[in-house]
Design an enzyme around this catalytic site. Structure first.
Site, mmCIF file in Angstrom:
data_model
loop_
_atom_site.group_PDB
_atom_site.id
_atom_site.type_symbol
_atom_site.label_atom_id
_atom_site.label_comp_id
_atom_site.label_asym_id
_atom_site.label_seq_id
_atom_site.Cartn_x
_atom_site.Cartn_y
_atom_site.Cartn_z
ATOM 1 N N TYR A 252 0.861 -1.187 0.000
ATOM 2 C CA TYR A 252 0.000 0.000 0.000
ATOM 3 C C TYR A 252 0.899 1.240 0.000
ATOM 4 C CZ TYR A 252 -4.254 2.611 1.085
ATOM 5 O OH TYR A 252 -5.340 3.457 1.022
ATOM 6 N N TRP B 250 -8.215 8.595 -4.211
ATOM 7 C CA TRP B 250 -7.545 8.071 -3.020
ATOM 8 C C TRP B 250 -7.699 9.083 -1.886
ATOM 9 C CZ3 TRP B 250 -1.655 7.588 -1.830
ATOM 10 C CH2 TRP B 250 -1.471 6.654 -0.800
HETATM 11 N N1 LIG Z 1 -9.367 4.884 -2.532
HETATM 12 C C1 LIG Z 1 -9.736 5.192 -1.291
HETATM 13 O O1 LIG Z 1 -9.487 6.290 -0.767
HETATM 14 C C2 LIG Z 1 -10.488 4.170 -0.508
HETATM 15 C C3 LIG Z 1 -11.123 4.512 0.691
HETATM 16 C C4 LIG Z 1 -11.868 3.522 1.356
HETATM 17 C C5 LIG Z 1 -11.924 2.228 0.851
HETATM 18 N N2 LIG Z 1 -11.250 1.944 -0.299
HETATM 19 C C6 LIG Z 1 -11.282 0.625 -0.902
HETATM 20 O O2 LIG Z 1 -12.628 0.321 -1.168
HETATM 21 C C7 LIG Z 1 -12.804 -1.088 -1.110
HETATM 22 C C8 LIG Z 1 -13.964 -1.384 -0.160
HETATM 23 O O3 LIG Z 1 -13.584 -1.023 1.157
HETATM 24 P P1 LIG Z 1 -14.619 -1.191 2.373
HETATM 25 O O4 LIG Z 1 -13.939 -0.897 3.655
HETATM 26 O O5 LIG Z 1 -15.850 -0.447 2.017
HETATM 27 O O6 LIG Z 1 -14.853 -2.756 2.238
HETATM 28 P P2 LIG Z 1 -15.752 -3.767 3.065
HETATM 29 O O7 LIG Z 1 -16.815 -3.047 3.817
HETATM 30 O O8 LIG Z 1 -14.834 -4.678 3.795
HETATM 31 O O9 LIG Z 1 -16.480 -4.573 1.871
HETATM 32 C C9 LIG Z 1 -15.749 -5.322 0.970
HETATM 33 C C10 LIG Z 1 -16.469 -5.330 -0.363
HETATM 34 O O10 LIG Z 1 -15.675 -5.987 -1.322
HETATM 35 C C11 LIG Z 1 -16.432 -7.059 -1.926
HETATM 36 N N3 LIG Z 1 -15.522 -8.162 -2.229
HETATM 37 C C12 LIG Z 1 -14.734 -8.833 -1.361
HETATM 38 N N4 LIG Z 1 -14.003 -9.760 -2.024
HETATM 39 C C13 LIG Z 1 -14.344 -9.641 -3.333
HETATM 40 C C14 LIG Z 1 -13.948 -10.330 -4.515
HETATM 41 N N5 LIG Z 1 -13.038 -11.294 -4.498
HETATM 42 N N6 LIG Z 1 -14.508 -9.959 -5.692
HETATM 43 C C15 LIG Z 1 -15.442 -8.993 -5.730
HETATM 44 N N7 LIG Z 1 -15.863 -8.295 -4.654
HETATM 45 C C16 LIG Z 1 -15.314 -8.636 -3.458
HETATM 46 C C17 LIG Z 1 -17.469 -7.410 -0.891
HETATM 47 O O11 LIG Z 1 -18.552 -7.987 -1.544
HETATM 48 P P3 LIG Z 1 -19.149 -9.441 -1.122
HETATM 49 O O12 LIG Z 1 -20.112 -9.157 -0.009
HETATM 50 O O13 LIG Z 1 -19.782 -9.877 -2.368
HETATM 51 O O14 LIG Z 1 -17.993 -10.299 -0.671
HETATM 52 C C18 LIG Z 1 -17.812 -6.028 -0.332
HETATM 53 O O15 LIG Z 1 -18.684 -5.343 -1.196
HETATM 54 C C19 LIG Z 1 -11.468 -1.671 -0.686
HETATM 55 O O16 LIG Z 1 -10.767 -2.040 -1.844
HETATM 56 C C20 LIG Z 1 -10.786 -0.487 -0.012
HETATM 57 O O17 LIG Z 1 -9.379 -0.604 -0.013
HETATM 58 C C21 LIG Z 1 -10.555 2.880 -0.984
#
Ligand SMILES: NC(=O)c1ccc[n+]([C@@H]2O[C@H](COP(=O)([O-])OP(=O)(O)OC[C@H]3O[C@@H](n4cnc5c(N)ncnc54)[C@H](OP(=O)(O)O)[C@@H]3O)[C@@H](O)[C@H]2O)c1
Length: 379
Positions: free
Chosen positions: A67, A302
């Site tokens: 990361y 991000w």
């Molecule tokens: N760029 C940024 O600033 C930023 C900020 C926050 C979060 N993020 C990113 O956003 C994403 C979600 O974060 P979160 O904290 O909201 O996650 P979360 O609540 O832990 O939820 C995870 C999500 O990913 C899906 N998922 C898990 N494994 C998967 C796979 N193999 N293929 C397809 N979908 C899958 C899950 O769907 P299922 O229920 O179908 O498993 C669920 O919708 C992460 O990648 C995180 O790093 C980025």
């Protein structure tokens, strides 16, 4: 109760329990629980007590060393039980803490204030920390519950910025997102609802899909479709029916792979496709026609970059606005599905704290689990 007062000579620094690592690698191999004394309070430092801290997908990438935002490795945490004085980093990037002691020269923060971290890489999987005012942001906690506060700074703020900063969305406009049941996706639904924006939400199919649809609808989702249904040839007509022929201006992608490519097909002329995560760990391809004929923009977001380029005051304002928009209610525990992990008890062994943490970490990484794992500190 002594520690609730501004600086007192009788104040005794608490013992901190933390999940730490000294090198990057597989979290199961490199994480350990570690107990240490906080450094004594000085006139310019604060002591904070963490109340709750979630496990987010990016935290795991950070421990793996893949990361871009790096954790803070420091010798200040003290000497390991084996006598070695190593640089250690505390895991976790999000959480809410209460100020328990304030150095006498600090005038604008008080014991009892709730704060979140002002930078990523601070380390939130711990019961206590010594820090400075620059590293924390105070916010109004009158209208917000504990779990909501613990999960406020990353996901709801990411959702807010992505809905606001890329295209101008007016009441009645449409946006589409995949990974709609992620915590970010659920915040997108709630904020869009507050602004009168229609959301088309793509989730992975599962046996209890109707429960998930009911939950997302209760948050304000306009339409929900599974990734399987999205690939059906009839879907184009269905979505046209939903939008009444209006174009979809914004697509948000945290999954990548096939669904990210499929979703792009539904964006209208000059639409914007924003990638902020890659949960499937798969790349996605962009057909040339989207670029040539529809002029779709493929961009990324991000939150850490936004935080670096904006002041603490701007971040504080955003937090207070997000709290209002999400209509948090102090009495309701959270608007996202979560599982509480009671953690950090002062009498529990390091081994037991580590095992409890690793079991929560396992659950957080399992697809289709649907519940954010949140450490609720027992100190
Ligand atoms: N760029 C940024 O600033 C930023 C900020 C926050 C979060 N993020 C990113 O956003 C994403 C979600 O974060 P979160 O904290 O909201 O996650 P979360 O609540 O832990 O939820 C995870 C999500 O990913 C899906 N998922 C898990 N494994 C998967 C796979 N193999 N293929 C397809 N979908 C899958 C899950 O769907 P299922 O229920 O179908 O498993 C669920 O919708 C992460 O990648 C995180 O790093 C980025």
């Amino acid at each position: 109760m002594l520690s609730r007062y501004r600086f007192l000579s009788s104040y005794v620094s608490p013992k901190a329990r933390a999940i730490v690592f000294e090198k990057y690698g597989n979290p199961k191999d490199v994480l350990r629980a570690y107990t240490h004394e906080l450094p004594p309070l000085t006139p310019t430092t604060l002591h904070i007590r963490f109340l709750a801290s979630p496990i987010n997908p990016a935290d795991i990438n950070q421990i793996e060393g893949v990361y871009p935002a790096k954790p803070t490795f420091t010798k200040e945490l003290g000497i390991l039980p084996d006598g070695e004085h190593k640089e250690l980093a505390v895991g976790g990037n999000e959480g809410v803490a209460e100020i328990i002691a304030v150095g006498e020269q600090i005038k604008d923060l008080n014991v009892g204030d709730w704060v979140i971290m002002g930078r990523s890489g601070f380390g939130t999987w711990r019961t206590h920390a010594a820090t400075t005012p620059n590293d924390v942001i105070r916010f109004n906690n009158k209208e917000i519950g504990l779990i909501q506060a613990a999960t406020l700074s990353v996901n709801p703020c990411t959702a807010y910025r992505m809905l606001k900063d890329f295209v101008t969305l007016k009441k009645g406009d449409f946006m589409i997102q995949c990974g709609a049941n992620s915590s970010v996706g659920q915040s997108v639904i709630q904020i869009a609802k507050a602004w009168g924006i229609n959301t088309i939400n793509i989730v992975r199919d599962r046996p209890d899909i109707e429960n998930l649809k009911t939950h997302l609808k209760s948050l304000g989702a306009t339409h929900i479709i599974t990734d399987r249904e999205l690939r059906n040839y009839k879907t184009k007509g269905l979505i046209k029916e939903w939008t009444g022929g209006n174009i979809i201006k914004l697509g948000l992608n945290c999954v990548g792979g096939e669904v990210a490519t499929e979703m792009a097909k539904f964006l209208g002329q000059n639409g914007t496709h924003v990638t902020y995560g890659a949960m499937s760990r798969q790349p996605f391809f962009v057909p040339a026609s989207h670029l040539i004929f529809k002029d779709i923009k493929f961009l990324g977001f991000w939150m850490s970059r936004w935080n670096k380029t904006h002041s603490r005051e701007e971040k504080g304002e955003m937090l207070n606005e997000v709290i209002k928009l999400m209509k948090f209610k102090k009495e309701s525990p959270a608007d996202i599905a979560f599982e509480e992990v009671l953690w950090g008890n002062q009498s529990e062994s390091d081994e037991s704290l580590k095992n409890k943490f690793l079991s929560a970490l396992d659950k957080s990484g399992a697809g289709f689990h649907g519940k954010k794992q949140i450490l609720k500190m027992q100190s």
